[in-house]
Design an enzyme around this catalytic site. Structure first.
Site: not given
Length: 256
Positions: A138, A120-121
């Site tokens: 992440g 994520h991100d």
């Protein structure tokens, strides 16, 4: 438009007529596909996901799925993918989180080999190669033209600089310099012949003795590989000949 009868395209999804959606694919209601994308089979596209043109998704990849973050509570975060990427089998790309900016991004012209994970991100630039089972935690940044080798995990918040190459099996816990060749140390060593395995394969004590002599020349004697090779050529039997032929055709050198 070519959509297999077993595919499930949710109401609200945007799938241009030029796209191909193969068997057992699912496309979520907030997914927008660009022109000429191909979903081969068993592909999952989910979440608020914007995908450019000419991307190819191979079987069992999952893109835009919820992040592997216990703090995630179903917020409407996003995934953005550019043009002309090849996304191979079992790749997973998680959408963003509120705390990390809300968007996971992949540029254009990238090759993601089998079992790659983009957390994520994270941001992956353009013309990057992530080899088999490269794993991004992440908030990772991979700049343009970088390569992450197979089985290489990259720690949260690390940046891999432009044109960098990370060798396979390297654990990345700090930023990787642009233009660099970065790799874990490889201290592999040969410990002699595989005596138990060879015996199980029917090698006689005489054959084992010849191989043990050859390996002493190669590993224990004070000779370089070329010198040991000439000695091994003088031994009798097909096993010594096979070993010598292997040494002669090795292009990258042998583990000793």
């Amino acid at each position: 438009m070519s959509i297999h009868p077993s595919a499930v395209i949710a109401a609200g999804a945007v799938v241009p007529d030029s796209c191909t959606v193969g068997p057992f694919c699912t496309v979520g209601p907030e997914v927008v596909l660009g022109e000429n994308c191909v979903l081969i089979s068993h592909v999952v596209l989910d979440g608020r996901t914007r995908i450019g043109a000419r991307n190819v998704f191979h079987p069992f990849c999952a893109v835009g799925v919820s992040p592997q973050d216990l703090k995630y509570g179903g917020e409407p975060t996003e995934t953005e993918i550019g043009d002309g990427n090849t996304i191979r089998e079992n790749v997973t790309i998680s959408r963003g989180t509120v705390g990390g900016g809300g968007v996971t991004r992949l540029g254009s012209g990238c090759l993601l080999m089998a079992s790659v994970h983009i957390g994520h991100d994270s941001y992956v630039g353009s013309h990057c190669i992530l080899a088999n089972a490269a794993t991004l935690a992440g908030h990772v940044v991979i700049e343009d033209y970088a390569t992450v080798g197979a089985f290489s995990p990259v720690h949260q918040h690390c940046t891999v600089g432009k044109y960098a190459f990370i060798g396979g099996g390297t654990i990345v816990t700090q930023d990787v310099l642009p233009f660099s060749l970065t790799s874990a140390r490889r201290e592999n060593k040969a410990f002699g012949i595989n005596k138990i395995g060879l015996t199980r394969r029917g090698f006689t004590p005489e054959r084992l003795a010849v191989l043990q002599k050859a390996f002493r020349m190669l590993l224990a004697a004070k000779m370089n590989t070329s010198q040991a090779l000439e000695k091994i050529k003088g031994l009798e039997g097909e096993d010594a000949a096979l070993l010598a032929a292997f040494l002669e055709r090795s292009h990258r050198g042998v583990i000793k």
